[in-house]
Write a protein that holds these residues in place. Structure first.
Motif, PDB file in Angstrom:
ATOM      1  N   LYS A 191    -101.783  -7.807   1.087  1.00 39.31           N
ATOM      2  CA  LYS A 191    -103.075  -8.241   1.613  1.00 39.31           C
ATOM      3  C   LYS A 191    -103.940  -8.803   0.482  1.00 39.31           C
ATOM      4  O   LYS A 191    -103.995  -8.189  -0.593  1.00 39.31           O
ATOM      5  N   GLY A 193    -107.534  -9.951  -1.539  1.00 37.24           N
ATOM      6  CA  GLY A 193    -108.869  -9.347  -1.670  1.00 37.24           C
ATOM      7  C   GLY A 193    -109.029  -8.582  -2.973  1.00 37.24           C
ATOM      8  O   GLY A 193    -110.135  -8.337  -3.416  1.00 37.24           O
ATOM      9  N   ALA A 197    -110.150  -5.265  -1.243  1.00 32.54           N
ATOM     10  CA  ALA A 197    -109.264  -4.814  -0.166  1.00 32.54           C
ATOM     11  C   ALA A 197    -108.762  -3.398  -0.403  1.00 32.54           C
ATOM     12  O   ALA A 197    -108.740  -2.583   0.512  1.00 32.54           O
ATOM     13  N   GLU A 202    -114.311   1.089   3.318  1.00 28.81           N
ATOM     14  CA  GLU A 202    -114.948   0.513   4.516  1.00 28.81           C
ATOM     15  C   GLU A 202    -116.436   0.855   4.614  1.00 28.81           C
ATOM     16  O   GLU A 202    -117.227   0.047   5.068  1.00 28.81           O
ATOM     17  N   LYS A 207    -113.858  -4.064   6.267  1.00 26.59           N
ATOM     18  CA  LYS A 207    -112.757  -5.001   6.027  1.00 26.59           C
ATOM     19  C   LYS A 207    -112.839  -6.230   6.934  1.00 26.59           C
ATOM     20  O   LYS A 207    -112.304  -7.280   6.612  1.00 26.59           O
ATOM     21  N   LEU A 210    -114.414  -8.906   4.904  1.00 27.32           N
ATOM     22  CA  LEU A 210    -113.482  -9.505   3.947  1.00 27.32           C
ATOM     23  C   LEU A 210    -112.541 -10.469   4.681  1.00 27.32           C
ATOM     24  O   LEU A 210    -112.310 -11.597   4.228  1.00 27.32           O
ATOM     25  N   ASP A 211    -112.015 -10.043   5.829  1.00 20.67           N
ATOM     26  CA  ASP A 211    -111.095 -10.902   6.592  1.00 20.67           C
ATOM     27  C   ASP A 211    -111.776 -12.211   6.994  1.00 20.67           C
ATOM     28  O   ASP A 211    -111.180 -13.277   6.945  1.00 20.67           O
ATOM     29  N   ASN A 279    -107.777   3.083   1.680  1.00 17.08           N
ATOM     30  CA  ASN A 279    -108.366   1.811   2.129  1.00 17.08           C
ATOM     31  C   ASN A 279    -107.349   0.800   2.626  1.00 17.08           C
ATOM     32  O   ASN A 279    -107.464   0.275   3.731  1.00 17.08           O
ATOM     33  N   LEU A 280    -106.368   0.496   1.737  1.00 14.26           N
ATOM     34  CA  LEU A 280    -105.427  -0.577   2.070  1.00 14.26           C
ATOM     35  C   LEU A 280    -104.447  -0.120   3.147  1.00 14.26           C
ATOM     36  O   LEU A 280    -104.123  -0.868   4.070  1.00 14.26           O
ATOM     37  N   LYS A 282    -104.863   2.539   5.112  1.00 12.46           N
ATOM     38  CA  LYS A 282    -105.582   3.245   6.181  1.00 12.46           C
ATOM     39  C   LYS A 282    -105.043   4.660   6.431  1.00 12.46           C
ATOM     40  O   LYS A 282    -104.856   5.083   7.586  1.00 12.46           O
TER      41      LYS A 282
END
Ligand code: FAD
Ligand code: SF4
Length: 482
Positions: A191, A193, A197, A202, A207, A210-211, A279-280, A282
């Motif tokens: 991913k 970022g 990222a 969050e 996120k 960012l997306d 984070n990445l 989840k």
């Protein structure tokens, strides 16, 4: 222009979710301004002239701050127009305002320089920037501006490869695309970022934002190839054969660890691993997401920067009691003031002047306590202006079934092992005043040249390098055609 110049000392506060509620989930803490509140705050700006305005000088990418703020007041009866005009001004210098409005340490930059701050609260420039970006995103205001930018993105002037999709790489890519270059980003992770990222949680940077920013980049014609570890999947030498120039924005993602007894015990994480899982991957939604995270009832986080604060607040949200242990004092903490305040409100405990000397394990090989030496500050200061510390010979042991180490990061070694690429003793890349490395045509910026720094400095480098790359390619062409 109906801009009020009366000095109003107090800032218009932004609403925040109450600590007891927000600590149960990963949703954003600060709710941002409404249009009415944003206009009220915008009215506090004294509209210092462009050539003088200290806030512009304090911003590493020199956004025309009074310019964008004035639009909110000028078109107060037409919110869509106010935001469109303000966003146009911001985008000239910064295409990621929804991100920087949230994560920049404004107190050290634009807001630190604001004249109103000398007698009261500085104008809340960060929250106004964030408001403009959020309103534009939610109300479809960006479309018209994107179309204007898209027209410039012909991709005909040449081909540039970018290594790393963090703020430095993304900014360099966006700027080059706008100048008319075809840009391809090579990113090691699945991913894009960078720290945005995998590092920043969050509750500080949702996120979806960012997306959205990444989708904007796609619209400008930038291609992002994920799962490409440059130095392994493809080398810099190979990229130079196919592209006119290369930009390295690989950051500083290698965690520093503590070389003390017990470091290999179970449930001792580097903050990078912990935050990447959370984070990445989840992990906080495990088992809906596959990646697990093992966390106990008492967590000690070692360090006091942004990374430590993010790890501590994430651990809290996973149900652990959390203590931050720092070897220096409160005033030496490097995290943003807002993040320290949020951590305290949420119940993170702080212990100062404690230096870890040993991790103590249980019969299952998991950490059960940390032994610290108590430190004492001296009058003498180090290069960064922080008071030096010495051990007192007194020891304390704190119980913990999870430890997260957040004592700093170093640049990625895969890239720095590229033949011909010169590095400094701390592993950062050597660059000249145009951000060109020791290999002609290869430029670099962000944490890869600075060590762990800030998002906006990485973006500033990305922008400066884009200009230098453009000059380099033009000169190379002119020479070839001469
Ligand atoms: C947890 C945390 C919280 C932070 N909070 C803040 C904050 O609140 N405010 C602030 O201003 N700054 C903050 N920072 C610092 C900030 O995030 C960094 O300064 C910034 O992200 C640097 O940007 P960059 O583009 O140089 O590198 P990065 O964001 O690190 O991005 C580098 C990218 O390159 C990729 N990469 C690395 N090696 C390779 C390779 N060989 N091939 C291909 N790709 C590669 C990585 O996967 C990554 O995606 C924080 C940092 C951390 C870790
Ligand atoms: S320094 Fe403060 S008051 Fe002056 S223009 Fe910038 S934000 Fe406005």
């Amino acid at each position: 222009m109906a801009v009020r110049r009366k000095l109003i000392k107090e800032r218009v506060p932004t609403p925040e979710r109450p600590p007891k509620e927000r600590v149960k989930d990963f949703k954003e803490v600060n709710l941002g301004y409404t249009f009415e509140l944003a206009v009220k705050e915008a009215e506090r700006c004294l509209q210092c002239p462009y050539e003088y305005a200290p806030c512009i000088k304090g911003c590493p990418v020199h956004i025309n701050i009074p310019g964008f703020i004035s639009k909110l007041v000028e078109y107060r009866d037409n919110p869509d127009k106010a935001v469109r005009e303000a966003l146009r001004i911001i985008w000239n210098d910064n295409t990621l305002p929804a991100v920087t409005g949230r994560v920049c340490p404004q107190e050290d930059q634009c807001e630190g320089a604001c004249v109103v701050g000398k007698v009261g609260d500085a104008v809340d420039i960060g929250k106004l920037e964030r408001f403009v970006a959020d309103y534009a995103r939610k109300n479809g205001i960006e479309e018209e501006l994107l179309c204007e930018f898209e027209e410039e993105c012909t991709g005909e002037l040449g081909k540039v490869a970018i290594v790393g999709a963090g703020p430095a790489g993304l900014t360099c890519a966006g700027e080059l695309a706008k100048m008319g270059y075809k840009v391809t980003i090579f990113e090691a992770l699945h991913k894009p970022g960078g720290v945005l990222a995998y590092g920043i949680p969050e509750f500080r940077l949702p996120k979806e934002i960012l997306d959205h920013e990444l989708a904007k980049l796609n619209r400008l014609g930038v291609e992002i190839k994920t799962d490409h570890v440059v130095g392994r999947t493809v080398t810099i030498e190979e990229l130079l054969q196919e592209y006119d120039a290369v930009f390295i924005g690989t950051g500083a993602g290698t965690p520093k660890l503590l070389n003390i007894p017990g470091i290999l015990l179970g449930r001792i994480y580097s903050a990078n691993e912990f935050l990447t899982r959370v984070n990445l991957m989840k992990a906080y939604e495990f088992p809906e997401y596959d990646t697990p995270i093992a966390i106990g009832k008492k967590t000690i986080v070692i360090g006091a920067g942004n990374t430590a604060m993010d790890a501590a607040r994430s651990a809290l949200r996973l149900g652990s009691e959390v203590t931050i242990a720092y070897r220096r004092g409160r005033e030496d903490m490097t995290a943003r003031i807002e993040e320290i305040k949020h951590a305290e409100e949420e119940g993170v405990q702080f212990e100062f002047f404690l230096q870890p000397v040993e991790f103590i394990g249980d019969e299952n090989g998991r950490v059960k306590a940390v032994k610290f030496e108590r430190m004492r500050p001296l009058e003498e200061r180090d290069k960064r202006g922080k008071r030096k510390i010495v051990g007192t010979g007194e020891y304390v042991t704190l119980e913990a079934d999870t430890v997260i180490i957040a004592i700093g990061l170093e640049p990625n070694r895969i890239i720095t092992e590229t033949p011909g690429l010169k590095t400094n003793p701390n592993g950062t890349l050597v660059v000249d005043e145009n951000l060109m490395t020791s290999i002609p045509g290869v430029f670099a910026g962000g944490d890869a040249i600075r060590g762990e720094a800030t998002v906006i400095l990485a973006m500033g480098d990305g922008k400066k390098a884009a200009k230098a790359i453009c000059d380099y390619i033009e000169k190379k062409r002119a020479k070839a055609n001469a």
